[in-house]
Write a protein that holds these residues in place. Structure first.
Motif, PDB file in Angstrom:
ATOM      1  N   UNK A  98      -0.379   7.534  -6.747  1.00  9.84           N
ATOM      2  CA  UNK A  98       1.028   7.199  -7.137  1.00  9.84           C
ATOM      3  C   UNK A  98       1.496   7.608  -8.619  1.00  9.84           C
ATOM      4  N   UNK A  99       2.758   8.136  -8.670  1.00  8.89           N
ATOM      5  CA  UNK A  99       3.239   8.756 -10.104  1.00  8.89           C
ATOM      6  C   UNK A  99       3.664   7.218 -10.736  1.00  8.89           C
ATOM      7  N   UNK A 100       4.109   7.578 -12.135  1.00  8.53           N
ATOM      8  CA  UNK A 100       4.725   6.533 -12.899  1.00  8.53           C
ATOM      9  C   UNK A 100       5.604   7.375 -13.997  1.00  8.53           C
TER      10      UNK A 100
ATOM     11  N   UNK B   4      12.277   7.237  -6.227  1.00  4.42           N
ATOM     12  CA  UNK B   4      11.132   8.492  -6.030  1.00  4.42           C
ATOM     13  C   UNK B   4       9.835   7.895  -5.361  1.00  4.42           C
ATOM     14  N   UNK B   5       9.568   6.698  -5.606  1.00  2.00           N
ATOM     15  CA  UNK B   5       8.192   6.298  -4.960  1.00  2.00           C
ATOM     16  C   UNK B   5       8.501   6.034  -3.523  1.00  2.00           C
ATOM     17  N   UNK B   6       9.431   5.731  -3.001  1.00  2.00           N
ATOM     18  CA  UNK B   6       9.736   5.683  -1.377  1.00  2.00           C
ATOM     19  C   UNK B   6      10.240   6.923  -0.805  1.00  2.00           C
TER      20      UNK B   6
ATOM     21  N   UNK C 235       0.798  -1.008  -0.166  1.00  2.00           N
ATOM     22  CA  UNK C 235      -0.032   0.117   0.039  1.00  2.00           C
ATOM     23  C   UNK C 235       0.833   1.356   0.139  1.00  2.00           C
ATOM     24  N   UNK C 236       0.684   2.242  -0.888  1.00  2.00           N
ATOM     25  CA  UNK C 236       1.405   3.275  -1.104  1.00  2.00           C
ATOM     26  C   UNK C 236       1.589   3.951   0.264  1.00  2.00           C
ATOM     27  N   UNK C 237       2.887   4.622   0.593  1.00  2.00           N
ATOM     28  CA  UNK C 237       3.130   5.350   1.722  1.00  2.00           C
ATOM     29  C   UNK C 237       3.669   4.625   3.139  1.00  2.00           C
TER      30      UNK C 237
END
Length: 771
Positions: free
Chosen positions: A636-638, A309-311, A231-233
């Motif tokens: 979330x981005x991509x 970046x995502x983390x 789960x993001x974040x």
């Protein structure tokens, strides 16, 4: 007449070598540039680092280089309109505008904004530090606070140097854990590795394992042995749980660097509240999966955890970045082959006897309006708009500027698209004196009073100062311009040098004085350093030995000669010099990464400070919020293989196909919300709402939607025809600028709560009435 020339690609962090076909011409080329153009680009098979690898961005180098929308002459605002001007007129306008603001309101009334492309050019690497030291403003902003600042802060706290960022030793690891990164599309970030995809495949071929932790089934996740759709974040929770497992099961073994690591027991106490069972619900990853991954990491002969970046662009981005290195350190994969290691750039500081350093401090001053602490001398880019449009002195935060920003120098930056709440910044920029160094009239530079366009990359020299310090193999390469400048056109370094002179009220002085000043200062410092190979020598004598056609080349020669592989101005015969490097057009291989601890450490203790106090406080904040995990959709981005932020959407070869601005939605969520594939939806966040096309796909997990960054090319007054024809929507408009990682000031662009619903149908047109 055609010829072949070599060029290092400046379009992403991979820094691949290119072999370009050049069509020379006697007269000026298209669009007022110097004679000739690039007609093709392919990978340079003899490049010592990239060995012929080429991605679609590199293949499109010629199109980008000769884009007809690139500006070739300066623009100066007269009577409310931007009009072409001479270079002298443009710099005169720069000096007049800047000096008036500084003399009336002080140095802090000028904001400097640096965009991502600066680290891809020689000029962007060498000159902004001199500009900042000339202006002495505390209003300094970069793309780092919408990207990698958490890694700088965690490295500063751990190692005493925010630029000491260890990278995974990709070519020798047995198990790579990737969290919040998609290097199959990005080609790597804060990890310079040409052909990152090939290196991942090589890992698999030699029997190694690849684990990907990402809420999307990215191209990287598809080739992985294990994909955890977190789960993001919640990255910090999962990593903390892995740390807890290592301590619980007796798997902690830092190895040889253990004597240089303090704070291990304190980390064990912090991890006590983060058992896998305690975080599994929040992460939506089974506790046994977390335990299994921790055990695999500890059991691997050589392993590396790599986060990006995502983390990073999440609420606990600095804590997550710290935990990435904590896991590498506790499993004995720190500063060793196959683990994470510190590159040694040819232009970096030469190794010297280890000793305690100054350490790293946060919050030496604060922003005026919201009191955000500086990090690495930078304020959050998310705060720029309020620093412009909020009047008065503010509530008196420590060290804050006295008043609002009244002038902006934007260098290769497009914060209207890259910063949160671009609409507010768009309005704010209309009320300041603004100078933009940019090849395009884009969403930000359209507000400028003066636009100074640098020449295309083919007409600039190239050396990767920043990315060689992040490279997975030590090497050095340099390419000179492959095409000439048009008569009277300054190169990018001269533009920067003249901007520095304008900031100091010295327009009209010889731009070469800037490089001469830097060289004189650096050589004077080296001559006074007892550990330097030129200790005791006269700086003027050393300066006369430098070679190079330009001031920037002389500075490069100096840095190479004083660097870790340099000739020391004769003290180390056979060492690196610019002249020697030019004899190796495909570069010089300097060997694999080698252990650098303790020499790389700059902490006050001289050790790796594994548990610094700011991160102890962040761990307590994470623990306090563990039970409160709201539901709803998270954004979330991509990344796209044929894109890099906002600055490549005007290249026809890099548009279309998978490079589309859509909101990706899981089929279950689409059915629940009544969305159709290809239909329009309203996506809303704290900062506003967007109407975007829907793309239904199971590559995103339920509860997650995904949009790419850098779109929104629909504002009037720009000159980017290709981008404007398919403008997309600016995803950062969903962010109001309030959600930041506390320690680094980085915008929370991932795991952002959003709402999604079908867009209302357009009302049917009423039939025309009687004539």
């Amino acid at each position: 007449m055609s010829r072949t020339a070599l060029r290092i690609c400046p379009l992403c962090e991979a820094t691949c070598g290119l072999s370009v076909t050049v069509e020379d011409a006697a007269a000026d080329g298209p669009h007022g540039e110097g004679g000739g153009r690039i007609t093709a680009a392919r990978g340079d098979r003899d490049d010592v680092f990239s060995k012929g690898f080429l991605c679609p961005k590199g293949a499109a180098f010629g199109q980008l280089d000769s884009d007809p929308d690139r500006l070739t002459r300066p623009l100066v605002r007269r009577d409310g309109r931007l009009r072409e001007a001479s270079w002298d007129e443009a710099f005169a306008a720069v000096q007049a505008g800047l000096r008036q603001v500084i003399e009336e309101h002080g140095a802090d009334s000028v904001a400097v904004v640096l965009g991502n492309p600066n680290v891809h050019t020689v000029a962007g690497a060498l000159y902004p530090p001199v500009l900042l030291s000339t202006l002495r403003t505390r209003n300094f902003y970069t793309a780092s606070t919408v990207d990698q600042m958490p890694k700088h802060v965690s490295s500063g706290l751990l190692y005493g140097d925010p630029l000491a960022i260890p990278v995974p030793d990709l070519d020798r690891t047995d198990h790579l854990v990737v969290i919040g990164a998609n290097p199959m599309d990005s080609n790597g970030s804060l990890c310079t590795a040409p052909d990152f995809p090939g290196r991942l495949r090589a890992l698999r071929r030699r029997g190694g394992r690849l684990t990907v932790i990402d809420p999307r089934r990215t191209r990287t996740a598809r080739i992985a042995d294990r994909h955890l759709a977190i789960r993001p974040g919640t990255d910090a929770l999962l990593l903390f749980a892995m740390v807890r497992v290592l301590f619980d099961e007796g798997l902690v073994d830092p190895g040889e660097p253990a004597g240089r690591i303090s704070g291990v027991a304190e980390v064990e106490r912090l991890a006590a509240d983060f058992a896998p069972e305690a975080v599994a619900t929040a992460c939506e990853v089974p506790a046994e999966e977390i335990r299994g991954l921790a055990r695999e990491l500890a059991a691997a002969g050589r392993a590396a955890v790599y986060g990006r970046v995502g983390s990073s662009t999440v609420e606990f981005g600095t804590l997550t970045s710290w935990l990435v290195d904590v896991l590498n350190i506790l499993t004995g994969n720190f500063d060793r082959p196959g683990g994470i290691m510190f590159p040694l750039s040819a232009t970096g500081a030469a190794p010297r006897p280890p000793k305690p350093g100054r350490g790293f401090a946060l919050g030496r001053w604060h922003s005026r309006v919201s009191g955000h602490p500086e990090a690495k001398s930078e304020l959050p880019l998310a705060a720029l708009a309020e620093e412009i449009d909020t009047p008065g002195q503010g509530p008196g935060h420590p060290g804050a500027p006295a008043g609002p920003v009244r002038a902006v120098l934007a260098i290769a930056a497009n914060p209207v698209l890259s910063a949160p709440d671009g609409a507010r910044l768009d309005r704010a920029l209309a009320d300041v004196f603004m100078v933009s160094v940019d090849p395009y009239l884009n969403e930000t530079s359209r507000h400028a009073d003066v636009v100074l366009p640098p020449p295309p990359p083919s007409r600039s020299a190239h050396h990767d100062f920043a990315f060689n310090a992040l490279a997975v193999r030590n090497q050095v390469r340099y390419t000179r311009p492959v095409l000439p400048l048009a008569d009277g056109r300054p190169d990018e370094c001269e533009i920067h040098a003249r901007l520095i002179l304008c900031a100091g009220g010295q327009d009209g002085a010889d731009p070469a004085l800037v490089d001469a000043m830097v060289i004189d200062t650096a050589l004077g410092k080296a001559a006074g350093d007892p550990h330097s190979p030129v200790h005791g020598r006269h700086p003027a004598d050393l300066a006369r030995e430098l070679t190079g056609r330009t001031g920037a080349e002389r500075r490069l020669d100096m840095m190479l000669r004083l660097g870790p592989y340099g000739d020391g101005f004769g003290a180390q015969p056979g060492g690196l010099t610019l002249a020697g490097l030019l004899e190796h057009p495909h570069g010089i291989d300097l060997g694999p990464l080698t252990p650098r601890v303790p020499g790389v450490l700059r902490t006050r203790s001289g050790a790796v400070e594994l548990c610094p106090e700011p991160l102890v406080a962040e761990a307590a904040r994470l623990r306090a919020g563990l039970a409160a995990r709201p539901g709803g959709l998270l954004l979330v981005g991509r990344r796209h293989l044929r894109s890099n932020n906002s600055w490549m959407h005007n290249v026809p070869a890099l548009t279309g196909g998978s490079n589309r601005c859509t909101v990706q939605v899981h089929p279950d969520d689409a059915a629940r919300l009544g969305l159709t594939d290809g239909g329009l939806a309203l996506l809303a966040g704290d900062g506003g709402e967007l109407e975007v096309p829907v793309e239904i796909t199971d590559t995103v997990r339920p509860g997650v939607v995904s949009m790419p960054h850098g779109w929104g090319h629909d504002r009037p007054g720009t000159r980017m025809a290709v981008a404007a024809a398919d403008p997309g929507a600016n995803v950062n408009q969903l962010h109001d600028g309030a959600r930041l990682d506390v320690l680094s000031g980085t915008a929370v662009l991932n795991a952002l709560p959003v709402r999604l619903a079908p867009a209302p149908e357009e009302p049917a047109a009423r039939p025309a009435g009687p004539a």
